[in-house]
Design a protein around this motif. Structure first.
Motif, mmCIF file in Angstrom:
data_model
loop_
_atom_site.group_PDB
_atom_site.id
_atom_site.type_symbol
_atom_site.label_atom_id
_atom_site.label_comp_id
_atom_site.label_asym_id
_atom_site.label_seq_id
_atom_site.Cartn_x
_atom_site.Cartn_y
_atom_site.Cartn_z
ATOM 1 N N TYR A 250 1.699 -9.833 -7.216
ATOM 2 C CA TYR A 250 1.771 -8.458 -7.720
ATOM 3 C C TYR A 250 2.712 -8.406 -8.923
ATOM 4 O O TYR A 250 3.595 -9.247 -9.080
ATOM 5 C CB TYR A 250 2.298 -7.518 -6.633
ATOM 6 C CG TYR A 250 1.471 -7.522 -5.375
ATOM 7 C CD1 TYR A 250 0.387 -6.664 -5.218
ATOM 8 C CD2 TYR A 250 1.780 -8.392 -4.326
ATOM 9 C CE1 TYR A 250 -0.373 -6.665 -4.047
ATOM 10 C CE2 TYR A 250 1.026 -8.404 -3.159
ATOM 11 C CZ TYR A 250 -0.047 -7.547 -3.030
ATOM 12 O OH TYR A 250 -0.798 -7.559 -1.876
ATOM 13 N N TYR B 70 0.838 -1.209 0.000
ATOM 14 C CA TYR B 70 0.000 0.000 0.000
ATOM 15 C C TYR B 70 0.869 1.254 0.000
ATOM 16 O O TYR B 70 0.620 2.205 -0.756
ATOM 17 C CB TYR B 70 -0.925 -0.007 1.219
ATOM 18 C CG TYR B 70 -1.670 1.299 1.411
ATOM 19 C CD1 TYR B 70 -2.828 1.582 0.687
ATOM 20 C CD2 TYR B 70 -1.202 2.259 2.312
ATOM 21 C CE1 TYR B 70 -3.500 2.785 0.843
ATOM 22 C CE2 TYR B 70 -1.863 3.469 2.481
ATOM 23 C CZ TYR B 70 -3.008 3.723 1.748
ATOM 24 O OH TYR B 70 -3.673 4.920 1.907
ATOM 25 N N ARG C 216 2.576 1.654 -3.411
ATOM 26 C CA ARG C 216 1.635 2.122 -4.433
ATOM 27 C C ARG C 216 1.294 3.598 -4.238
ATOM 28 O O ARG C 216 1.193 4.352 -5.210
ATOM 29 C CB ARG C 216 0.365 1.260 -4.398
ATOM 30 C CG ARG C 216 -0.669 1.671 -5.431
ATOM 31 C CD ARG C 216 -1.884 0.782 -5.398
ATOM 32 N NE ARG C 216 -1.661 -0.469 -6.102
ATOM 33 C CZ ARG C 216 -1.775 -1.666 -5.559
ATOM 34 N NH1 ARG C 216 -2.082 -1.788 -4.281
ATOM 35 N NH2 ARG C 216 -1.574 -2.755 -6.278
ATOM 36 N N ASP D 150 2.481 5.494 -7.671
ATOM 37 C CA ASP D 150 1.468 5.843 -8.680
ATOM 38 C C ASP D 150 1.069 7.311 -8.529
ATOM 39 O O ASP D 150 0.242 7.662 -7.683
ATOM 40 C CB ASP D 150 0.254 4.928 -8.556
ATOM 41 C CG ASP D 150 0.567 3.513 -9.037
ATOM 42 O OD1 ASP D 150 1.484 3.363 -9.876
ATOM 43 O OD2 ASP D 150 -0.091 2.564 -8.570
ATOM 44 N N LEU E 296 1.834 -0.458 -10.478
ATOM 45 C CA LEU E 296 1.802 -1.591 -9.555
ATOM 46 C C LEU E 296 0.420 -2.221 -9.565
ATOM 47 O O LEU E 296 -0.567 -1.587 -9.198
ATOM 48 C CB LEU E 296 2.169 -1.127 -8.144
ATOM 49 C CG LEU E 296 2.165 -2.184 -7.039
ATOM 50 C CD1 LEU E 296 3.013 -3.393 -7.419
ATOM 51 C CD2 LEU E 296 2.655 -1.581 -5.736
ATOM 52 N N ARG F 244 -1.282 3.546 -13.579
ATOM 53 C CA ARG F 244 -0.843 2.753 -12.437
ATOM 54 C C ARG F 244 0.143 1.672 -12.891
ATOM 55 O O ARG F 244 -0.139 0.901 -13.796
ATOM 56 C CB ARG F 244 -2.034 2.112 -11.740
ATOM 57 C CG ARG F 244 -2.916 3.124 -11.017
ATOM 58 C CD ARG F 244 -3.942 2.431 -10.139
ATOM 59 N NE ARG F 244 -4.688 3.388 -9.330
ATOM 60 C CZ ARG F 244 -5.586 3.036 -8.411
ATOM 61 N NH1 ARG F 244 -5.846 1.756 -8.211
ATOM 62 N NH2 ARG F 244 -6.208 3.959 -7.714
#
Length: 232
Positions: free
Chosen positions: A223, A200, A203, A207, A215, A213
């Protein structure tokens, strides 16, 4: 292998299925990602298209021997470390292997422990060569630890950097959760939600607003990191 927090991608070009099965069983675990090819041409194809840290290449192969595979790889400019496996232990044979571009040589029969040690040593040599990782507009300088996306510097915690390094090395392939956990914690994996927290955070910083995006979460698999133009 608890001191190796970066999984080693190794390609085995070997036509003995029993030996291959024994090797894969011994090296089973998150420290290694293993592929195999049963003959020279398929080994050459995989070696040329895969992002491997080490290639373990048998000398005697169907359709194209290991020396020819190695010569063709080096002629294409591939600098991946190559460990030659062979029953030929004479000096002339070893010199021929090194002359073709081999980095190391292991005579059959060999111990699995020695094979593992040589693969790990060669993989560290490979990691030392590759100092800058790039995926699309994302750059990770492993020497300075500087991370930028489209020229903008990103500040990441150590856990997020470890995840990003693995994802960039494997891009655009899916990386299982277990390998990312191993990259951060080795064999001492804490509560499972800790990985989600690191992802989290990665990202959130990676991003950028308005940018594609990079990831991606792949349901029930793991992932992956993709370039800005790999969507759709």
């Amino acid at each position: 292998m608890s001191d190796l927090h970066q999984s080693v991608r190794a390609l085995f070009v070997e036509d003995n299925p029993a030996l291959l099965a024994s090797i894969f069983a011994f090296l089973d675990g998150p420290a290694f990602v293993l592929d195999a090819a049963p003959d020279g041409p398929s080994g050459l194809t995989l070696a040329s298209t895969g992002n491997y840290d080490v290639i373990v290449l048998d000398w005697m192969l169907p359709r194209m021997d290991g020396i020819e595979v190695l010569q063709r790889l080096r002629a294409r400019g591939e600098d991946v470390p190559v460990l030659m496996l062979t029953a030929r232990d004479q000096l002339e044979s070893r010199l021929a292997g090194f002359g073709a571009g081999a980095d190391d040589y292991l005579a059959k029969p060999f111990s699995m422990e020695e094979l593992q040690a040589r693969i790990v040593a060669l993989s560290f040599r490979r990691l030392g060569r590759k100092q800058v990782l790039r995926v699309g507009g994302l750059t990770f300088n492993l020497l300075t630890q500087e991370i930028t996306r489209d020229g903008r510097e990103l500040k990441l915690y150590s856990g997020s950097r470890a995840i990003l390094e693995v994802l960039m090395r494997e891009s655009p392939h899916v990386v299982p959760r277990e390998r990312l956990e191993f990259a951060i914690w080795g064999d001492d994996v804490p509560d499972k939600d800790m990985l989600r927290t690191h992802v989290y955070e990665l990202r959130r910083r990676l991003d950028l607003p308005g940018a594609p995006r990079m990831l991606q979460t792949i349901s029930k698999r793991g992932y992956r990191l993709v370039g800005e133009h790999a969507h759709g």
